[in-house]
Design a protein around this motif. Structure first.
Motif, PDB file in Angstrom:
ATOM      1  N   LYS A 158       3.944  11.722 -16.685  1.00  0.00           N
ATOM      2  CA  LYS A 158       5.001  12.160 -17.778  1.00  0.00           C
ATOM      3  C   LYS A 158       5.646  13.751 -17.415  1.00  0.00           C
ATOM      4  CE  LYS A 158       4.586  10.237 -22.158  1.00  0.00           C
ATOM      5  NZ  LYS A 158       5.674   9.731 -22.458  1.00  0.00           N
ATOM      6  N   ASN A 159       5.530  14.551 -16.301  1.00  0.00           N
ATOM      7  CA  ASN A 159       5.886  15.026 -15.652  1.00  0.00           C
ATOM      8  C   ASN A 159       7.357  15.363 -14.587  1.00  0.00           C
ATOM      9  OD1 ASN A 159       3.564  14.034 -13.901  1.00  0.00           O
ATOM     10  ND2 ASN A 159       4.149  15.668 -12.206  1.00  0.00           N
ATOM     11  N   GLN A 160       6.734  13.692 -13.964  1.00  0.00           N
ATOM     12  CA  GLN A 160       7.534  12.821 -13.703  1.00  0.00           C
ATOM     13  C   GLN A 160       9.632  12.702 -14.400  1.00  0.00           C
ATOM     14  OE1 GLN A 160       5.866   9.892 -10.897  1.00  0.00           O
ATOM     15  NE2 GLN A 160       6.325  11.483  -9.041  1.00  0.00           N
ATOM     16  N   GLN A 161       8.454  12.619 -15.744  1.00  0.00           N
ATOM     17  CA  GLN A 161      10.238  12.358 -16.764  1.00  0.00           C
ATOM     18  C   GLN A 161      10.958  12.938 -17.573  1.00  0.00           C
ATOM     19  OE1 GLN A 161       8.368  10.238 -19.830  1.00  0.00           O
ATOM     20  NE2 GLN A 161       7.658   8.019 -19.147  1.00  0.00           N
ATOM     21  N   GLU A 162       9.643  14.647 -16.682  1.00  0.00           N
ATOM     22  CA  GLU A 162      10.093  15.319 -17.518  1.00  0.00           C
ATOM     23  C   GLU A 162      11.419  16.325 -16.361  1.00  0.00           C
ATOM     24  OE1 GLU A 162      10.375  17.620 -19.923  1.00  0.00           O
ATOM     25  OE2 GLU A 162       8.747  15.909 -21.097  1.00  0.00           O
ATOM     26  N   LEU A 165      14.491  13.875 -16.821  1.00  0.00           N
ATOM     27  CA  LEU A 165      15.241  14.647 -18.210  1.00  0.00           C
ATOM     28  C   LEU A 165      16.103  16.083 -17.624  1.00  0.00           C
ATOM     29  CD1 LEU A 165      12.838  13.904 -20.998  1.00  0.00           C
ATOM     30  CD2 LEU A 165      14.841  13.287 -20.853  1.00  0.00           C
ATOM     31  N   ASP A 166      15.388  16.641 -16.881  1.00  0.00           N
ATOM     32  CA  ASP A 166      16.401  17.435 -15.682  1.00  0.00           C
ATOM     33  C   ASP A 166      17.400  17.718 -15.846  1.00  0.00           C
ATOM     34  OD1 ASP A 166      14.210  20.175 -17.323  1.00  0.00           O
ATOM     35  OD2 ASP A 166      13.298  20.422 -15.256  1.00  0.00           O
ATOM     36  N   ASP A 169      20.019  16.828 -18.001  1.00  0.00           N
ATOM     37  CA  ASP A 169      20.574  17.622 -19.232  1.00  0.00           C
ATOM     38  C   ASP A 169      21.380  17.912 -18.051  1.00  0.00           C
ATOM     39  OD1 ASP A 169      20.529  19.097 -21.425  1.00  0.00           O
ATOM     40  OD2 ASP A 169      19.673  21.151 -19.375  1.00  0.00           O
ATOM     41  N   GLU A 185      17.555  14.785 -26.926  1.00  0.00           N
ATOM     42  CA  GLU A 185      16.901  14.137 -28.127  1.00  0.00           C
ATOM     43  C   GLU A 185      16.811  12.860 -27.834  1.00  0.00           C
ATOM     44  OE1 GLU A 185      14.192  15.951 -29.270  1.00  0.00           O
ATOM     45  OE2 GLU A 185      14.501  17.165 -28.354  1.00  0.00           O
ATOM     46  N   LYS A 188      15.437  11.824 -24.779  1.00  0.00           N
ATOM     47  CA  LYS A 188      14.511  11.430 -24.718  1.00  0.00           C
ATOM     48  C   LYS A 188      13.945  10.714 -25.344  1.00  0.00           C
ATOM     49  CE  LYS A 188      14.034  16.670 -24.462  1.00  0.00           C
ATOM     50  NZ  LYS A 188      13.873  18.117 -24.791  1.00  0.00           N
ATOM     51  N   ILE A 191      13.218   7.538 -23.090  1.00  0.00           N
ATOM     52  CA  ILE A 191      12.783   7.454 -21.612  1.00  0.00           C
ATOM     53  C   ILE A 191      11.556   6.489 -21.257  1.00  0.00           C
ATOM     54  CG2 ILE A 191      10.884   8.914 -22.821  1.00  0.00           C
ATOM     55  CD1 ILE A 191      13.233   9.435 -19.402  1.00  0.00           C
TER      56      ILE A 191
END
Length: 269
Positions: A158-162, A165-166, A169, A185, A188, A191
Motif C-alpha cells: 500500500k505504501n508504494q501504491q500511495e 497515486l502521488d 495526482d 477518488e 483510487k 488502484i
C-alpha cells in the motif's frame, strides 16, 4: 477571455504549466530563426457547443506541445484527451531563460521505479533500453484500445501504491481542485486494476518512458528525440524533449458513437 476561461477550468498549477509550455515554443523560434512555425501565440482556441448550465459543451486549446480538451455537463467535467510537452525542457537562453517544465513528472516517475524491488522492476520493465519515442496514445490514435502491460499495482504494498497515486495526482491536479478530487477518488477505487509499465534504465540521469494504465485513466511520459534544438550531436531520446499524455482509456475520449457501433455489430442483415 480565453485565459480567463482556462483559469476557471484549471488549477493555478495547470494554468501556469499551460502558459509555460506556450512560452517554451518561443525558444525554438529563437534558436532556429523560425517564428513562422514556432511561437508562444501559435495556439488556437475553440468553443464546442453553446456554454450552458444544463446542456453539454466544451472548449479546446490546440497547438504545438499543448492540447487540452475540456468537456462540461452541469457540474461534471472531463478533461481528456490532454497532451502536454516541451523542447527545450530547461530554457538556457533568450526571452524565457530559466523556464522549466516537467521536472516533478520526470523525477517522481524515476523515484517510484527505484522504490520497487528487483522482481517488481523486472515485471514493470518492457525494455531496458530506450532507443526511440515510445508514446502509444498521442495524435491520430482516436479511441485507442491498449492492452494492460507491466506491473499490476495489486502486487505491491500500500505504501508504494500511495507513491504511485502521488505521481498520478501530479497530472490530475492540473484540473480545478474540486474536480481533481473527484477524479482522484475514482482512480483510487481502481488502484488494484492499475498497471505500471517502464522502458529504459533507472540511473539518476536515465532517459525513459512510463505508462500508468487503469480502467479510468491512461497516463504516458516519454523522453523524446531531438527535434527543435539545433547543433545537437545525439538525436535519440533526451531529457530536453518530453511528451506527456492523459487519456480516458478504452476508446471513450473521442466521442465514440456506441449506438452506431452496436447496430453495426449486432444488427447486420
Amino acid at each position: 477571455m480565453a485565459f480567463e476561461l482556462m483559469q476557471e477550468s484549471l488549477s493555478a498549477k495547470g494554468l501556469q504549466l499551460s502558459k509555460d509550455i506556450m512560452k517554451t515554443d518561443h525558444t525554438p523560434a529563437e534558436l532556429n530563426s523560425r517564428p513562422d512555425i514556432f511561437s508562444e501565440e501559435l495556439y488556437f482556441f475553440t468553443i464546442m457547443g453553446t456554454p450552458s448550465l444544463s446542456e453539454p459543451w466544451g472548449w479546446q486549446i490546440d497547438g504545438h506541445h499543448l492540447v487540452i480538451n475540456y468537456f462540461v455537463l452541469g457540474d461534471q467535467v472531463v478533461m481528456s484527451p490532454v497532451f502536454m510537452g516541451g523542447e527545450p525542457i530547461i530554457t538556457t537562453s533568450g526571452k524565457y531563460e530559466g523556464n522549466t517544465l516537467f521536472q516533478d513528472e520526470q523525477n517522481m516517475g524515476l523515484q517510484f521505479m527505484q522504490t520497487l524491488n528487483e522482481e517488481h522492476r523486472m515485471k514493470a520493465t518492457l525494455n531496458n533500453e530506450k532507443k526511440h519515442n515510445n508514446n502509444q496514445a498521442e495524435a491520430f490514435k482516436d479511441n485507442l484500445i491498449l492492452e494492460f502491460e507491466g506491473l499490476p499495482m495489486a502486487e505491491i504494498p500500500k505504501n508504494q501504491q500511495e507513491i504511485l497515486l502521488d505521481l498520478i495526482d501530479q497530472y490530475i491536479s492540473n484540473m480545478k481542485e474540486g474536480h481533481q478530487e473527484i477524479k482522484m477518488e475514482e482512480i483510487k477505487k481502481h488502484i488494484d486494476q492499475t498497471w505500471f509499465a517502464w522502458v529504459g534504465s533507472i540511473e539518476e540521469d536515465a532517459v525513459f518512458y512510463y505508462r500508468i494504465h487503469s480502467p479510468v485513466v491512461l497516463i504516458e511520459f516519454d523522453h523524446q528525440g531531438v527535434v527543435g534544438v539545433p547543433n545537437v550531436e545525439r538525436r535519440g531520446p533526451t531529457r530536453n524533449h518530453i511528451h506527456t499524455v492523459v487519456r480516458t482509456p478504452n476508446g471513450n475520449d473521442y466521442g465514440k458513437d456506441l449506438l452506431k457501433q452496436h447496430l453495426e455489430s449486432s444488427h447486420k442483415n
